[in-house]
Enzyme design. Structure first.
Site, PDB file in Angstrom:
ATOM      1  N   CYS A  53       3.383   8.635   0.836  1.00  0.00           N
ATOM      2  CA  CYS A  53       3.904   7.816   1.923  1.00  0.00           C
ATOM      3  C   CYS A  53       4.143   6.420   1.360  1.00  0.00           C
ATOM      4  CB  CYS A  53       2.864   7.797   3.046  1.00  0.00           C
ATOM      5  SG  CYS A  53       3.276   6.701   4.397  1.00  0.00           S
ATOM      6  N   CYS A  81       6.002  -3.638  16.791  1.00  0.00           N
ATOM      7  CA  CYS A  81       5.544  -2.587  17.705  1.00  0.00           C
ATOM      8  C   CYS A  81       4.112  -2.936  18.091  1.00  0.00           C
ATOM      9  CB  CYS A  81       5.590  -1.217  17.026  1.00  0.00           C
ATOM     10  SG  CYS A  81       7.258  -0.710  16.570  1.00  0.00           S
ATOM     11  N   CYS A 128       0.882  -1.185  16.360  1.00  0.00           N
ATOM     12  CA  CYS A 128       0.871  -0.904  14.921  1.00  0.00           C
ATOM     13  C   CYS A 128       0.274  -2.064  14.127  1.00  0.00           C
ATOM     14  CB  CYS A 128       2.300  -0.625  14.451  1.00  0.00           C
ATOM     15  SG  CYS A 128       2.434  -0.254  12.696  1.00  0.00           S
ATOM     16  N   GLU A 133       0.833  -1.202   0.000  1.00  0.00           N
ATOM     17  CA  GLU A 133       0.000   0.000   0.000  1.00  0.00           C
ATOM     18  C   GLU A 133       0.865   1.250   0.000  1.00  0.00           C
ATOM     19  OE1 GLU A 133      -4.053  -1.121   2.386  1.00  0.00           O
ATOM     20  OE2 GLU A 133      -2.187  -1.141   3.506  1.00  0.00           O
ATOM     21  N   CYS A 145       6.130  -6.348   8.468  1.00  0.00           N
ATOM     22  CA  CYS A 145       7.186  -5.718   9.255  1.00  0.00           C
ATOM     23  C   CYS A 145       7.581  -6.662  10.370  1.00  0.00           C
ATOM     24  CB  CYS A 145       6.699  -4.392   9.837  1.00  0.00           C
ATOM     25  SG  CYS A 145       7.998  -3.470  10.710  1.00  0.00           S
ATOM     26  N   CYS A 201      -1.228   6.657   9.852  1.00  0.00           N
ATOM     27  CA  CYS A 201      -0.044   6.009  10.413  1.00  0.00           C
ATOM     28  C   CYS A 201      -0.430   4.771  11.197  1.00  0.00           C
ATOM     29  CB  CYS A 201       0.674   6.947  11.364  1.00  0.00           C
ATOM     30  SG  CYS A 201       1.443   8.322  10.561  1.00  0.00           S
ATOM     31  N   HIS A 217       7.808   7.389  20.684  1.00  0.00           N
ATOM     32  CA  HIS A 217       6.637   6.798  21.356  1.00  0.00           C
ATOM     33  C   HIS A 217       6.807   6.417  22.815  1.00  0.00           C
ATOM     34  CE1 HIS A 217       5.502   6.884  17.264  1.00  0.00           C
ATOM     35  NE2 HIS A 217       5.782   5.655  16.945  1.00  0.00           N
TER      36      HIS A 217
HETATM   37  N1  SAH Z   1       9.003   1.485  10.733  1.00  0.00           N
HETATM   38  C1  SAH Z   1       9.183   2.888  10.496  1.00  0.00           C
HETATM   39  C2  SAH Z   1       8.345   3.402   9.359  1.00  0.00           C
HETATM   40  C3  SAH Z   1       6.848   3.310   9.595  1.00  0.00           C
HETATM   41  S1  SAH Z   1       6.278   4.924   9.880  1.00  0.00           S
HETATM   42  C4  SAH Z   1       8.911   3.646  11.776  1.00  0.00           C
HETATM   43  O1  SAH Z   1       8.499   3.031  12.744  1.00  0.00           O
HETATM   44  O2  SAH Z   1       9.170   4.835  11.832  1.00  0.00           O
HETATM   45  C5  SAH Z   1       4.697   4.681  10.526  1.00  0.00           C
HETATM   46  C6  SAH Z   1       4.477   5.560  11.706  1.00  0.00           C
HETATM   47  O3  SAH Z   1       3.168   5.313  12.231  1.00  0.00           O
HETATM   48  C7  SAH Z   1       5.447   5.252  12.833  1.00  0.00           C
HETATM   49  O4  SAH Z   1       5.801   6.432  13.487  1.00  0.00           O
HETATM   50  C8  SAH Z   1       4.588   4.396  13.709  1.00  0.00           C
HETATM   51  O5  SAH Z   1       5.073   4.315  14.998  1.00  0.00           O
HETATM   52  C9  SAH Z   1       3.274   5.100  13.613  1.00  0.00           C
HETATM   53  N2  SAH Z   1       2.133   4.317  14.063  1.00  0.00           N
HETATM   54  C10 SAH Z   1       2.045   2.974  14.146  1.00  0.00           C
HETATM   55  N3  SAH Z   1       0.840   2.620  14.592  1.00  0.00           N
HETATM   56  C11 SAH Z   1       0.153   3.768  14.798  1.00  0.00           C
HETATM   57  C12 SAH Z   1      -1.170   4.048  15.221  1.00  0.00           C
HETATM   58  N4  SAH Z   1      -2.002   3.071  15.495  1.00  0.00           N
HETATM   59  N5  SAH Z   1      -1.533   5.338  15.315  1.00  0.00           N
HETATM   60  C13 SAH Z   1      -0.691   6.325  14.983  1.00  0.00           C
HETATM   61  N6  SAH Z   1       0.547   6.117  14.546  1.00  0.00           N
HETATM   62  C14 SAH Z   1       0.972   4.848  14.461  1.00  0.00           C
END
Ligand code: SAH
Length: 371
Positions: free
Chosen positions: A115, A126, A129, A94, A122, A343, A226
């Site tokens: 984006c 986390c 996510c 995506e 992945c 995100c 975070h």
């Molecule tokens: N793996 C890399 C690139 C992904 S960026 C990274 O972690 O930076 C995607 C962003 O969305 C990251 O900052 C991630 O932490 C954030 N993210 C993940 N789940 C989310 C959620 N449920 N709500 C808001 N942001 C989220």
């Protein structure tokens, strides 16, 4: 993907000139090819009419021009749009198009931001996510990363002028392909997007932050922080056990010294997990010496996970602690939440007899979210 020819979309000028030397072809021919590929965006070698038939055949036997198939788009023309592409091996990826994006870096702009994803799935797990829910499948090739940009420009009939590596995957865990993609995307003979208009986001892969600091192109760096203490970060981001805050911040210090460029910290606000004002004070202490900008992002709900965003009053209070401590910070009003394009909402897809569906969440993960 054994047997698959490489994509010309990952050809840097240097690599193509090298190949042409092997073929005993002059360098200017390689530049002609790049012009067809990236400026005129042809989809077949036959269209490269200033090349001999022999050379066109040779190219067609060594490379392909497109590898992805457009599957669907969600969203409307003037809002965030989520594109789904089918890759050569049947997997899906995506890519999210975000029109006018003042929310991301605070400036007024009519920029078109894309984006892009860097991996299928992945491995970083986390806890909040969606992208890691079904685990890691594979790295995207550099060509597949570049093709997301080319394909969306074609579909949207517009030029993208800002790129964020914030889609599915951990870009710094696909480092070599990321650097090749960035090189092609930046090159005047390639896509031609300024390095300062590209932001690589990482969950904190410290050794590759150091390496990226030495990469000649001045891309921007965002850290998905975070958690402002190891205690909080350990709970929600397994990467922190490998590279705890001390190690991460030594790498960021290195970046800051080499680049003299401001970093961005992304900080999702999750109710009861990392939204105490004490976390805000710790965050301010981390951000200030690096003059990092903090983007606060109210948590986007993920189907099947029980995490929630804090009240708006708490979001504002958290922001105020940062601002009062002299940290540049914004509270992001997310786009694309309604179409699961925000995100952390990009999720592994799979094809079934019923069509394309989201990969199911493994049983064990559903409860962890309620921590
Ligand atoms: N793996 C890399 C690139 C992904 S960026 C990274 O972690 O930076 C995607 C962003 O969305 C990251 O900052 C991630 O932490 C954030 N993210 C993940 N789940 C989310 C959620 N449920 N709500 C808001 N942001 C989220």
């Amino acid at each position: 993907m054994p047997g698959d020819l490489p994509s010309l979309l990952e050809a840097t000028q240097e690599s193509l000139v090298g190949q042409f030397r092997v073929w005993n072809e002059p360098a200017f021919r390689a530049n002609q090819v790049l012009d067809w590929v990236f400026k005129r965006r042809v989809r077949s070698f036959d269209e490269m009419t200033n090349l001999s038939r022999v050379l066109r055949t040779k190219l067609a036997e060594a490379y392909v021009l497109r590898t992805m198939e457009f599957a669907s788009v969600t969203g409307s023309k003037d809002t965030t749009r989520k594109y789904l592409f089918k890759l050569r091996d049947g997997r899906y990826v995506e890519t999210v198009l975000i029109p006018a994006n003042p929310a991301l870096y605070g400036e007024k702009s009519d920029r078109l931001t894309l984006c892009v994803s860097s991996q299928v799935g992945c491995a970083y797990d986390c806890k909040f996510c969606a992208s890691g829910l079904a685990g890691f499948t594979r790295n995207l090739t550099a060509g597949e990363i570049v093709e997301q940009v080319i394909a969306v420009e074609e579909l949207a009939a517009d030029r993208i002028d800002n790129l964020v590596f914030m889609g599915m995957g951990e870009p710094l865990a696909n480092f070599t392909n990321l650097l090749t993609a960035v090189t092609v995307l930046n090159s005047p003979q390639g896509v031609g997007i300024g390095a300062r208009h590209m932001t690589v986001s990482t969950s904190g892969v410290a050794p590759n932050i150091r390496k990226l600091a030495e990469f000649p192109l001045q891309v921007r760096l965002a850290i998905s922080l975070h958690g402002a203490t190891d205690e909080v970060r350990d709970k929600i981001m397994p990467v922190n056990r490998k590279y705890p805050l001390k190690v991460l911040f030594e790498a960021l210090q290195h970046w800051y010294e080499l680049r003299k460029q401001h970093l961005t910290f992304e900080f999702i606000l999750i109710e009861g997990v990392n939204n105490s004002l004490d976390q805000a004070r710790h965050l301010a202490k981390l951000a200030r010496p690096l003059r990092a900008k903090v983007n606060l992002i109210p948590y986007n709900t993920v189907d099947g996970l029980a995490w929630e965003r804090p009240s708006e009053a708490r979001q504002e209070a958290f922001l105020d602690v940062l601002l009062n401590a002299g940290v540049v910070a914004t509270l992001r009003r997310e786009k694309g939440h309604d179409i699961a394009a925000a995100c952390g909402q990009l999720r592994l897809k799979q094809e079934t007899a019923e069509g394309i569906i989201e990969s199911p969440i493994p049983e064990k993960r559903i409860t962890i979210g309620a921590a």
